[in-house]
Design an enzyme around this catalytic site. Structure first.
Site, PDB file in Angstrom:
ATOM      1  CE  LYS A  24      12.016 -10.665   2.884  1.00 57.56           C
ATOM      2  NZ  LYS A  24      12.682  -9.860   2.060  1.00 57.56           N
ATOM      3  CE  LYS A  73      -0.822  -2.734  -4.443  1.00 53.94           C
ATOM      4  NZ  LYS A  73       0.108  -3.435  -5.348  1.00 53.94           N
TER       5      LYS A  73
END
Length: 203
Positions: free
Chosen positions: A178, A132
């Site tokens: 974040k 991924k």
């Protein structure tokens, strides 16, 4: 006895005075209509044809379809659109010249973009979620290469306002709040504070 002979009485002769009568030109339509009516009564002309029947009314038009209902925009779609608008503003900024020496690294990102997926997977296999992440890395490099006209550089973010830089980073696939705050604070030296789940629990 003598018979009396009548004596002729002179009769006055009228005097004819010539009078000029204006000649009116004949009207062909009137004479033709008059003669046609007389001849039709005598049976020379056939009776006139009856008038044609009236045209049928046009067929009823089908009803118009209802107007399309406006699609509801979800909150995620609205946030995505706002981030893309900020990213478009950030892309108008040029790279700083000259480029800072500290901004160079030892990774050949052009080779990473052109490498096969399996080669990238082998390099980051220990990280986990390697397939991924490998696909996402190459996708990001191709996007930056296309948006920056062949340059694999995000140095233009140093010249952008903080909100434009934040919007561009958040528009990248896989970049969250974040990660974006870490890049703004540590990479671009902007006033930001990364907050993760654990920090968010502090009250």
């Amino acid at each position: 006895v003598p018979v009396p002979v009548p004596v002729p009485v002179p009769v006055p002769v009228p005097v004819l005075v010539p009078v000029q009568v204006p000649q009116v030109p004949p009207v062909p339509g009137v004479l033709l209509a008059a003669s046609s009516g007389v001849l039709r009564e005598l049976g020379v002309f056939p009776p006139p044809l009856p008038p044609p029947p009236p045209a049928p009314p046009p067929p009823p038009q089908p009803p118009l379809p209802p107007p399309p209902k406006p699609q509801k925009i979800t909150k995620d779609q609205q946030v995505r659109a706002e981030r893309l608008a900020l990213a478009a503003e950030a892309l108008k900024t040029r790279d700083p010249k000259p480029r800072l020496p500290s901004s160079f690294d030892m990774v050949d990102w052009g080779a990473v973009m052109a490498a096969s997926l399996e080669d990238i997977v082998e390099c980051i296999r220990c990280r986990g979620m390697h397939y991924k992440l490998a696909s996402r890395i190459q996708g990001l490099l191709r996007r930056i290469h296309g948006e920056r006209r062949g340059k694999l550089s995000l140095e233009f973010l140093r010249e952008c306002p903080t909100e434009h830089a934040r919007g561009y980073l958040l528009s990248l696939e896989g970049y969250g709040v974040k990660t974006t705050s870490c890049i703004l604070l540590l990479g671009l030296h902007r006033a930001d504070f990364p907050v993760d789940v654990n920090v968010g629990r502090i009250r």
